[in-house]
Design an enzyme around this catalytic site. Structure first.
Site, PDB file in Angstrom:
ATOM      1  N   HIS A  11       0.570  -1.368  -0.071  1.00 33.64           N
ATOM      2  CA  HIS A  11       0.085   0.053  -0.066  1.00 33.64           C
ATOM      3  C   HIS A  11       0.907   1.423  -0.054  1.00 33.64           C
ATOM      4  O   HIS A  11       0.175   2.227  -0.184  1.00 33.64           O
ATOM      5  CB  HIS A  11      -1.051   0.082   1.237  1.00 33.64           C
TER       6      HIS A  11
ATOM      7  N   SER B 171       4.737   2.674   7.816  1.00 31.39           N
ATOM      8  CA  SER B 171       4.524   1.400   7.021  1.00 31.39           C
ATOM      9  C   SER B 171       5.684   1.032   6.154  1.00 31.39           C
ATOM     10  O   SER B 171       6.542   1.678   5.319  1.00 31.39           O
ATOM     11  CB  SER B 171       3.294   1.666   5.949  1.00 31.39           C
TER      12      SER B 171
ATOM     13  N   ASP C  29       0.083  -7.820   1.370  1.00 34.49           N
ATOM     14  CA  ASP C  29       0.638  -6.296   1.594  1.00 34.49           C
ATOM     15  C   ASP C  29       2.470  -6.189   1.519  1.00 34.49           C
ATOM     16  O   ASP C  29       2.652  -5.535   2.289  1.00 34.49           O
ATOM     17  CB  ASP C  29       0.268  -5.760   2.733  1.00 34.49           C
TER      18      ASP C  29
END
Length: 554
Positions: free
Chosen positions: A278, A394, A311
């Site tokens: 993402h 992230s 992910d």
């Protein structure tokens, strides 16, 4: 004839054949200071300091007498001050000279005056002079022969004329300055002293205020300890950060519709960098990705491969020397309570280091799902940590006490959201101490597949789950959906004997409470791994063994 002692005045002796005059009383109004006869009766006491006579009537000098006087000059003191004379110390009038009865030395009436020996100058006696002291009122001097009555005596010029600060000033002395002159001179002095005092007070007050406000007249110098040149222990947070930071990068992504910031870390010397899917997804097929290293160097990057189900994504930089790959650990060896350090760029603040512990393991979480068809939903059997993780962390590494990567920071549970990737709008509330990381054992396998083939494989059991089931466990669908049968014929599930409507309650003995949890458990394994499933059918429970199949996404 006896020789007088040095410094002693003897009374005059009568000439041979001359009879001694009888004592007579002085005429009224006489002002002379003739001495009383030596054999005359003594008058009233003259006080303790009056001159005294010797045994033979000779004059005995005393300190403060002011010079030789006749031995008979012991006149009584007057009862009160009289005008015309000066008192003791020159501060007021004294009594006039009291007349004495004529003694044997007084001349007969009509006889010529004979000067008294006391009026003649006497040679100065050698030896030390007695210290002058004030012993009472000053006696009047005898008149000088040939001097008119009432004329003041001239100032003595003999050796006995010495200044006595305690005696009355002599007549004819200098005038005393008037009091008005003293006041005139003292006024400017008093005014000057007052002005000086006011000036000193003002200056002192100003200095005091300055010192109180600023602490002194010089610049303030604060104490400080010396520089700490010592290193840090390798397993301390500072030591871990020092080892890991050179291998961590900040990723900036710009696409046609959106942009974002994330973190990644170097995998090898070929420039491969691992991050979250993402993070790079906004770039799409024509976007731009730039990588900034901890030292400030920036390079362009391209996507090597990515997978939404895990992910994870791999990007690569070229032409960069001195890369510092991080060492990968073993997430299966992690225990709850182990210390960890999270490194990233929360809110684009590069090289941010936070620390915490592993607060839980095998925490099933799902993230994504923006597309609505579930194709972008990631299922992670995550490590849970209380190390602060925020949007921008992230893709960054979660390292252990030896700076080995044990997870990839991917999601947080925010106070204003139900969970999701930290880059999502739902997670912009910040960390509340619930962060989740993809275990490195799973990420390593996916990264290797993405580098080698550009795509990752997913383990599957060949069944379609009923995600709306509200009971305990994961139930296999009873009807076909979108043209697909609930149990794929010839698939791993069909081979293990699983049927439509079965409820799977355990995987390798671990309870499963929902369909998401079953997917997470399966995704944590590799294709080909063998699992033991506990299945309920018709109220009965049975165990089946199956070998995981494989599917790929690109």
């Amino acid at each position: 004839m006896a020789t007088p002692a040095q410094g002693t005045v003897l009374p005059p002796q009568p000439a041979p054949g001359q009879a001694t005059a009888p004592a007579q009383t002085a005429a009224p109004g006489a002002t002379g200071s003739q001495s009383a006869p030596m054999d005359a009766p003594a008058g009233p006491a003259a006080g303790p300091d009056a001159p005294q006579e010797g045994t033979d009537g000779a004059f005995i000098p005393h300190p403060g007498d002011g010079g030789p006087r006749p031995a008979s000059a012991t006149a009584p003191y007057a009862s009160g001050p009289q005008p015309g004379t000066t008192g003791p110390g020159g501060h007021g009038p004294t009594s006039p000279t009291v007349p004495h009865a004529p003694g044997p030395h007084a001349p007969a009436p009509g006889a010529p005056a004979v000067p008294h020996p006391a009026s003649a100058p006497t040679p100065h006696a050698p030896g030390p002079h007695p210290a002058p002291t004030n012993h009472g009122p000053t006696l009047a001097h005898a008149p000088i022969p040939g001097q008119a009555p009432g004329t003041p005596n001239p100032t003595p010029q003999g050796a006995w004329h010495h200044y006595d600060p305690w005696s009355a000033p002599l007549q004819g002395g200098g005038p005393v300055p008037p009091p008005a002159l003293r006041r005139t001179r003292r006024g400017p002095l008093v005014a000057g002293a007052v002005a000086l005092a006011l000036l000193a007070g003002g200056v002192g007050g100003g200095i005091g205020a300055y010192v109180e406000r600023y602490g002194g007249l010089s610049d303030i110098q604060l104490s400080q300890s010396g520089a700490d040149e010592g290193g840090r222990k390798p397993d301390s947070v500072a030591g871990i950060a020092q080892t890991a930071l050179p291998g961590v990068v900040t990723i900036h992504v710009r696409g046609s519709a959106e942009q974002g910031t994330g973190t990644g870390f170097v995998l090898d010397h070929q420039g491969h960098i691992l991050t979250n899917n993402h993070v790079v997804e906004p770039a799409g097929s024509g976007g731009e990705i730039s990588v900034t290293f901890s030292g400030g160097q920036t390079a362009k990057a391209k996507v090597v491969g990515r997978d939404g189900g895990y992910d994870l994504a791999v990007v690569q930089v070229e032409g960069v020397a001195g890369l510092r790959p991080l060492t990968l650990g073993n997430s299966d060896s992690v225990r709850v309570g182990d210390p960890v350090v999270a490194i990233g760029a929360p809110f684009d603040l590069a090289n941010t280091v936070t620390s915490g512990i592993i607060s839980a393991k095998q925490r099933p979480i799902t993230a994504g799902g923006k597309k609505g068809d579930g194709s972008d939903v990631s299922y992670v059997d995550a490590l849970q940590t209380d190390a602060p993780i925020n949007p921008g962390n992230s893709g960054g590494p979660l390292v252990d006490a030896k700076a080995r990567v044990i997870g990839i920071n991917s999601a947080i549970r925010a106070a204003d959201s139900g969970g999701g990737p930290d880059g999502d709008s739902q997670a912009q509330g910040g960390s509340i101490g619930l962060g989740f990381a993809i275990p490195i054992n799973q990420a390593k396998r996916v990264a290797e597949e993405l580098i080698n083939s550009g795509r990752a494989t997913h383990p599957v059991i060949g069944v379609t789950l009923e995600m709306e089931y509200a009971g305990d466990g994961a139930r296999v669908g009873e009807h076909s959906k979108d043209g697909r049968q609930p149990v794929l014929p010839g698939g791993p599930g069909a081979k293990a004997g699983i049927k439509a409507g079965d409820v799977i309650t355990k995987v390798d003995g671990a309870p499963v409470h929902s369909g998401e949890e079953l997917i997470v458990k399966i995704r944590s394994h590799r294709p080909g791994d063998t699992l033991v499933l506990t299945v309920q059918r018709g109220g009965k429970e049975r165990s089946v063994r199956l070998s995981l199949g494989s599917s790929s996404t690109g």
